[in-house]
Design an enzyme around this catalytic site. Structure first.
Site, PDB file in Angstrom:
ATOM      1  N   LEU A  39      14.690 -31.253 -29.523  1.00  0.00           N
ATOM      2  CA  LEU A  39      15.584 -31.527 -28.580  1.00  0.00           C
ATOM      3  C   LEU A  39      17.082 -31.640 -29.137  1.00  0.00           C
ATOM      4  CD1 LEU A  39      14.095 -33.761 -25.613  1.00  0.00           C
ATOM      5  CD2 LEU A  39      14.342 -31.211 -25.998  1.00  0.00           C
ATOM      6  N   HIS A  40      17.562 -30.537 -29.978  1.00  0.00           N
ATOM      7  CA  HIS A  40      19.142 -30.813 -30.393  1.00  0.00           C
ATOM      8  C   HIS A  40      19.893 -30.718 -29.267  1.00  0.00           C
ATOM      9  CE1 HIS A  40      19.463 -26.637 -29.800  1.00  0.00           C
ATOM     10  NE2 HIS A  40      18.436 -26.304 -30.275  1.00  0.00           N
ATOM     11  N   ALA A  41      21.246 -30.682 -29.431  1.00  0.00           N
ATOM     12  CA  ALA A  41      22.419 -31.010 -28.431  1.00  0.00           C
ATOM     13  C   ALA A  41      22.057 -30.194 -27.450  1.00  0.00           C
ATOM     14  CB  ALA A  41      23.714 -30.687 -29.242  1.00  0.00           C
ATOM     15  N   SER A  44      18.916 -30.804 -25.146  1.00  0.00           N
ATOM     16  CA  SER A  44      18.995 -32.236 -24.729  1.00  0.00           C
ATOM     17  C   SER A  44      20.098 -32.399 -23.359  1.00  0.00           C
ATOM     18  CB  SER A  44      19.639 -33.042 -25.892  1.00  0.00           C
ATOM     19  OG  SER A  44      18.590 -33.308 -26.719  1.00  0.00           O
ATOM     20  N   GLU A 115      16.159 -22.227 -23.570  1.00  0.00           N
ATOM     21  CA  GLU A 115      15.979 -21.901 -24.946  1.00  0.00           C
ATOM     22  C   GLU A 115      14.917 -20.971 -25.011  1.00  0.00           C
ATOM     23  OE1 GLU A 115      16.363 -24.641 -28.256  1.00  0.00           O
ATOM     24  OE2 GLU A 115      18.414 -24.330 -27.866  1.00  0.00           O
TER      25      GLU A 115
END
Length: 116
Positions: A39-41, A44, A115
């Site tokens: 969970l990158h930017a 998230s 994603e």
């Protein structure tokens, strides 16, 4: 969990393509993160957007990390959990739409948080 589950929850629990979910009477659910980069930017932000749709108070913990609960409606707190691929998040919801919130969060996570 099995004895208290509905038929739909049991199907989801045992289906290969279903999100990994554990739900109980306390409005708690656990979901595994399958995003390649965790969970990158961006994912998230998608998760927080999904959580903010609900009136309930929703907390989240990375049970494979520090295992401390934070406000799931706070982008910085969610990013701060340091969620990696394969980590499991536990959500706790309290409020008028708690059960619906957990279902919606599970669906968002299962969809890959935009994603793939």
């Amino acid at each position: 969990t099995i004895f208290n589950s509905t038929s739909d929850e049991l199907v989801a629990l045992f289906a290969d393509s279903a999100p990994q979910t554990v739900t109980d009477l306390d409005n708690v659910a656990t979901f595994k993160i399958n995003n390649t980069h965790g969970l990158h930017a961006r994912p998230s932000a998608m998760l927080v957007a999904a959580v903010k749709k609900y009136k309930s108070t929703i907390k989240v913990s990375n049970i494979d990390g520090e295992n401390k609960f934070v406000d799931a409606k706070s982008l910085m707190k969610v990013i701060g959990l340091g969620v990696k691929h394969g980590d499991s998040l536990q959500f706790s919801a309290d409020g008028p739409d708690a059960k619906e919130a957990l279902v919606g969060i599970g669906e968002a996570i299962a969809s890959g948080l935009r994603e793939g």
